[in-house]
Enzyme design. Structure first.
Site, PDB file in Angstrom:
ATOM      1  N   GLY A   1       0.754  -1.245   0.000  1.00 23.19           N
ATOM      2  CA  GLY A   1       0.000   0.000   0.000  1.00 23.19           C
ATOM      3  C   GLY A   1       0.780   1.289   0.000  1.00 23.19           C
ATOM      4  O   GLY A   1       0.187   2.372  -0.127  1.00 23.19           O
TER       5      GLY A   1
ATOM      6  N   PRO B   1       4.415  -5.198  -0.876  1.00 25.73           N
ATOM      7  CA  PRO B   1       4.340  -4.042  -1.767  1.00 25.73           C
ATOM      8  C   PRO B   1       4.103  -4.465  -3.213  1.00 25.73           C
ATOM      9  O   PRO B   1       4.679  -5.452  -3.670  1.00 25.73           O
ATOM     10  CB  PRO B   1       5.721  -3.387  -1.621  1.00 25.73           C
ATOM     11  CG  PRO B   1       6.629  -4.509  -1.221  1.00 25.73           C
ATOM     12  CD  PRO B   1       5.794  -5.491  -0.433  1.00 25.73           C
TER      13      PRO B   1
ATOM     14  N   ARG C   1       2.631  -1.677  -5.970  1.00 24.51           N
ATOM     15  CA  ARG C   1       2.830  -0.437  -6.720  1.00 24.51           C
ATOM     16  C   ARG C   1       4.207   0.186  -6.513  1.00 24.51           C
ATOM     17  O   ARG C   1       4.809   0.690  -7.442  1.00 24.51           O
ATOM     18  CB  ARG C   1       1.751   0.563  -6.255  1.00 24.51           C
ATOM     19  CG  ARG C   1       1.678   1.845  -7.022  1.00 24.51           C
ATOM     20  CD  ARG C   1       0.716   2.819  -6.313  1.00 24.51           C
ATOM     21  NE  ARG C   1      -0.532   2.198  -5.928  1.00 24.51           N
ATOM     22  CZ  ARG C   1      -1.660   2.265  -6.623  1.00 24.51           C
ATOM     23  NH1 ARG C   1      -1.697   2.945  -7.736  1.00 24.51           N
ATOM     24  NH2 ARG C   1      -2.753   1.656  -6.189  1.00 24.51           N
TER      25      ARG C   1
ATOM     26  N   ARG D   1      -6.584   3.098 -15.537  1.00 28.00           N
ATOM     27  CA  ARG D   1      -6.543   3.840 -14.274  1.00 28.00           C
ATOM     28  C   ARG D   1      -7.196   5.224 -14.355  1.00 28.00           C
ATOM     29  O   ARG D   1      -7.932   5.590 -13.439  1.00 28.00           O
ATOM     30  CB  ARG D   1      -5.109   3.935 -13.737  1.00 28.00           C
ATOM     31  CG  ARG D   1      -4.497   2.557 -13.412  1.00 28.00           C
ATOM     32  CD  ARG D   1      -3.175   2.649 -12.671  1.00 28.00           C
ATOM     33  NE  ARG D   1      -3.368   3.197 -11.350  1.00 28.00           N
ATOM     34  CZ  ARG D   1      -3.142   4.440 -11.015  1.00 28.00           C
ATOM     35  NH1 ARG D   1      -2.635   5.302 -11.879  1.00 28.00           N
ATOM     36  NH2 ARG D   1      -3.395   4.846  -9.790  1.00 28.00           N
TER      37      ARG D   1
ATOM     38  N   TYR E   1     -10.152   5.239 -11.757  1.00 21.66           N
ATOM     39  CA  TYR E   1      -9.856   5.912 -10.483  1.00 21.66           C
ATOM     40  C   TYR E   1      -9.711   7.417 -10.635  1.00 21.66           C
ATOM     41  O   TYR E   1      -9.328   8.094  -9.660  1.00 21.66           O
ATOM     42  CB  TYR E   1      -8.542   5.399  -9.886  1.00 21.66           C
ATOM     43  CG  TYR E   1      -8.389   3.901  -9.775  1.00 21.66           C
ATOM     44  CD1 TYR E   1      -9.180   3.163  -8.892  1.00 21.66           C
ATOM     45  CD2 TYR E   1      -7.438   3.233 -10.525  1.00 21.66           C
ATOM     46  CE1 TYR E   1      -9.018   1.788  -8.781  1.00 21.66           C
ATOM     47  CE2 TYR E   1      -7.266   1.856 -10.421  1.00 21.66           C
ATOM     48  CZ  TYR E   1      -8.064   1.141  -9.540  1.00 21.66           C
ATOM     49  OH  TYR E   1      -7.894  -0.210  -9.422  1.00 21.66           O
TER      50      TYR E   1
ATOM     51  N   CYS F   1     -14.914   3.890 -28.029  1.00 21.45           N
ATOM     52  CA  CYS F   1     -16.205   4.566 -28.135  1.00 21.45           C
ATOM     53  C   CYS F   1     -16.851   4.774 -26.764  1.00 21.45           C
ATOM     54  O   CYS F   1     -17.901   4.202 -26.467  1.00 21.45           O
ATOM     55  CB  CYS F   1     -17.118   3.761 -29.024  1.00 21.45           C
ATOM     56  SG  CYS F   1     -16.352   3.469 -30.611  1.00 21.45           S
ATOM     57  N   GLU F   2     -16.212   5.554 -25.922  1.00 25.20           N
ATOM     58  CA  GLU F   2     -16.744   5.899 -24.612  1.00 25.20           C
ATOM     59  C   GLU F   2     -16.135   7.236 -24.243  1.00 25.20           C
ATOM     60  O   GLU F   2     -14.932   7.432 -24.415  1.00 25.20           O
ATOM     61  CB  GLU F   2     -16.242   4.927 -23.521  1.00 25.20           C
ATOM     62  CG  GLU F   2     -16.531   3.504 -23.761  1.00 25.20           C
ATOM     63  CD  GLU F   2     -17.255   2.861 -22.587  1.00 25.20           C
ATOM     64  OE1 GLU F   2     -17.666   3.578 -21.654  1.00 25.20           O
ATOM     65  OE2 GLU F   2     -17.399   1.638 -22.631  1.00 25.20           O
TER      66      GLU F   2
ATOM     67  N   TYR G   1      -0.736  -1.914 -12.099  1.00 29.67           N
ATOM     68  CA  TYR G   1      -2.168  -1.851 -12.425  1.00 29.67           C
ATOM     69  C   TYR G   1      -2.380  -1.248 -13.816  1.00 29.67           C
ATOM     70  O   TYR G   1      -3.370  -0.562 -14.062  1.00 29.67           O
ATOM     71  CB  TYR G   1      -2.945  -1.092 -11.322  1.00 29.67           C
ATOM     72  CG  TYR G   1      -2.642  -1.644  -9.947  1.00 29.67           C
ATOM     73  CD1 TYR G   1      -3.125  -2.895  -9.573  1.00 29.67           C
ATOM     74  CD2 TYR G   1      -1.801  -0.975  -9.052  1.00 29.67           C
ATOM     75  CE1 TYR G   1      -2.803  -3.444  -8.341  1.00 29.67           C
ATOM     76  CE2 TYR G   1      -1.475  -1.527  -7.818  1.00 29.67           C
ATOM     77  CZ  TYR G   1      -1.971  -2.761  -7.471  1.00 29.67           C
ATOM     78  OH  TYR G   1      -1.648  -3.312  -6.251  1.00 29.67           O
TER      79      TYR G   1
HETATM   80  C1  LIG Z   1      -3.376  -4.913  -3.612  1.00 28.51           C
HETATM   81  C2  LIG Z   1      -2.767  -5.561  -2.436  1.00 28.51           C
HETATM   82  C3  LIG Z   1      -1.431  -5.349  -2.113  1.00 28.51           C
HETATM   83  C4  LIG Z   1      -0.531  -4.411  -2.876  1.00 28.51           C
HETATM   84  O1  LIG Z   1      -0.933  -3.088  -2.807  1.00 28.51           O
HETATM   85  P1  LIG Z   1       0.031  -1.943  -3.398  1.00 28.51           P
HETATM   86  O2  LIG Z   1      -0.731  -0.701  -3.162  1.00 28.51           O
HETATM   87  O3  LIG Z   1       0.188  -2.232  -4.851  1.00 28.51           O
HETATM   88  O4  LIG Z   1       1.287  -1.991  -2.664  1.00 28.51           O
HETATM   89  C5  LIG Z   1      -0.900  -6.036  -1.039  1.00 28.51           C
HETATM   90  N1  LIG Z   1      -1.650  -6.887  -0.306  1.00 28.51           N
HETATM   91  C6  LIG Z   1      -2.962  -7.124  -0.592  1.00 28.51           C
HETATM   92  C7  LIG Z   1      -3.722  -8.057   0.252  1.00 28.51           C
HETATM   93  C8  LIG Z   1      -3.561  -6.468  -1.658  1.00 28.51           C
HETATM   94  O5  LIG Z   1      -4.848  -6.690  -1.921  1.00 28.51           O
END
Ligand SMILES: *Cc1c(COP(=O)(O)O)cnc(C)c1O
Length: 433
Positions: free
Chosen positions: A239, A276, A278, A314, A318, A346-347, A375
């Site tokens: 995250g 991790p 992203r 994305r 988002y 076409c959107e 992603y």
């Molecule tokens: C999506 C996810 C991650 C990775 O999240 P990032 O934001 O890409 O680091 C890690 N653990 C779980 C359980 C997830 O669903």
């Protein structure tokens, strides 16, 4: 820092000019830098050095075999969320003992497969899943190593669709019920408790929500140990956010994140896992596209690219921002004008940026979407029957296509006709006899 830089007036991936890849592969395509992937993985290694740990790359962010092979060879574990991802990790040579299985909807078949082939742990998300997993493991004469994913009820203060740690989110078991469900787990014949898991969301740009969550997990560790559970691992999820623009305030660095973890976990005797995605893959990839048209609209101009929402969803999904830069470096001080940057689908949602200040770009000019490694390709589709976007990996002055663009025939021939439609369609005149 990543490895997509201008050299001699044109954008390179490491030492390869992107123009060269575009000529060989055609656009659009994703391009990843081995050096950036390696560097980001090493940053986490350094951040957790001195503590027993395993960095499990969240492969849902980028799951190409070449990428998994590269990270696996560096010693990475993998966080998988489906039987398909489990197989991808294994096919890339990652042993089962380095794979953690996350996700709210694991099936009986996925559980049995991973148990049979080897797994480090299941991160279990409900009492119901726990019961099923126990049944599956017991029927195989084994015990499934588990952590319970605990929902600490903290707001990650990120995008609505990627916040996962509030009590209204579908993920994990409420922390208020954790002791009760651990007691259930301990009584189940097919379950072996090994730790606790938490993951509160994605693209967090502040350490405070992590710290709040991890503090609750450390407190819970003491309680659960007092209850007799052998908690030897804390999986602290993924995250950590990345900078998507070069101007905005930078999110915390892995080193700061690691220091916070070490401080919160203190001298607790546990192994640390993190997941991790992203931060490892996001800024290690770009999407390269060509300009098709500069369309003059009424009061607004449109830069129409050959990449679309099916290649990079994305922005549509988002409202995400990607820096979009010309592959040929614009002259210093060149005038920029606002354009809407769109794809051919076409959107109206197929819009990458509105009123973005861009230097002049003629048809066939190449542009690069930065920060598209995570992603991006994994969420691509063939919507509008646009063949799945190819992927390229660069290593110093070499590059290789790591997923080719399918031909139109390959795309169409994936469909099969039912027997009653196999004969050539009747024309109106046939029907008339
Ligand atoms: C999506 C996810 C991650 C990775 O999240 P990032 O934001 O890409 O680091 C890690 N653990 C779980 C359980 C997830 O669903």
């Amino acid at each position: 820092m990543d490895h997509f830089l201008y050299k001699d007036g044109e954008l390179h991936a490491e030492d390869v000019p992107l123009r060269e890849i575009a000529v060989a592969v055609g656009t659009p395509f994703y391009c990843y830098s081995s050096a950036t992937l390696t560097r980001h993985f090493q940053l986490f290694e350094e951040a957790l050095s001195g503590r027993e740990h395993l960095i499990c790359f969240a492969i849902k962010s980028l799951s190409n075999q070449a990428i998994l092979r590269l990270l696996g060879a560096l010693g990475a574990g993998m966080d998988v969320v489906s039987g398909g991802e489990y197989r991808r990790a294994r096919a890339a040579g990652v042993p089962g003992e380095r794979i953690v299985f996350s996700g709210v909807g694991k099936t009986r078949v996925e559980m049995a497969y991973a148990l049979g082939q080897g797994i480090r742990q299941f991160n279990v998300e409900s009492a119901e899943e726990l019961a099923l997993l126990s049944q599956v493991a017991a029927s195989m004469g084994t015990r499934a190593p588990i952590t319970l994913r605990v929902n600490p009820d903290v707001d990650a203060r990120t995008h609505e669709k990627i916040a996962t740690g509030r009590k209204e989110d579908k993920f994990g078991v409420p922390i208020s019920r954790a002791r009760e469900i651990y007691a259930e787990a301990a009584a189940l014949p097919g379950i072996e408790v090994v730790g606790i898991d938490v993951h509160i969301g994605s693209q967090l740009t502040d350490l405070a929500p992590f710290e709040a969550a991890f503090t609750k997990i450390v407190e819970l560790t003491h309680l659960l140990r007092a209850d007799g559970h052998p908690i030897r691992r804390l999986d602290l999820g993924g995250g950590l956010g990345i900078p998507y623009t070069q101007s905005n305030e930078a999110p915390p660095l892995p080193l700061e994140y690691g220091a916070m973890i070490k401080r919160v976990v203190g001298d607790l005797d546990v192994e640390i896992e993190i997941e991790p995605g992203r931060l490892i893959s996001g800024n290690a990839g770009i999407l390269v596209a060509s300009v098709l048209y500069l369309k003059q609209g009424e009061g607004r101009d449109f830069l129409i690219l050959d990449a679309a929402m099916n290649d990079l969803i994305r922005p549509a999904m988002y409202g995400a921002h990607h820096d979009i830069i010309p592959v040929i470096e614009p002259a210093p001080g060149v005038a920029r004008a606002p354009v809407d940057i769109v794809g051919p689908v076409c959107e109206s949602g197929d819009t990458f940026a509105k009123q973005r200040a861009m230097p002049p770009l003629a048809p066939d000019a190449l542009v690069a979407f930065r920060s598209a490694g995570a992603y991006g390709a994994v969420m691509a589709s063939e919507y509008n029957s646009r063949p799945l976007v190819p992927e390229v990996l660069v290593h110093r002055d070499q590059y290789a296509v790591i997923r080719p663009r399918p031909s139109f025939d390959e795309m169409i021939n994936r469909d099969t006709l039912p027997p009653w439609l196999e004969t050539a369609p009747a024309t109106a005149s046939d029907e008339d006899g």
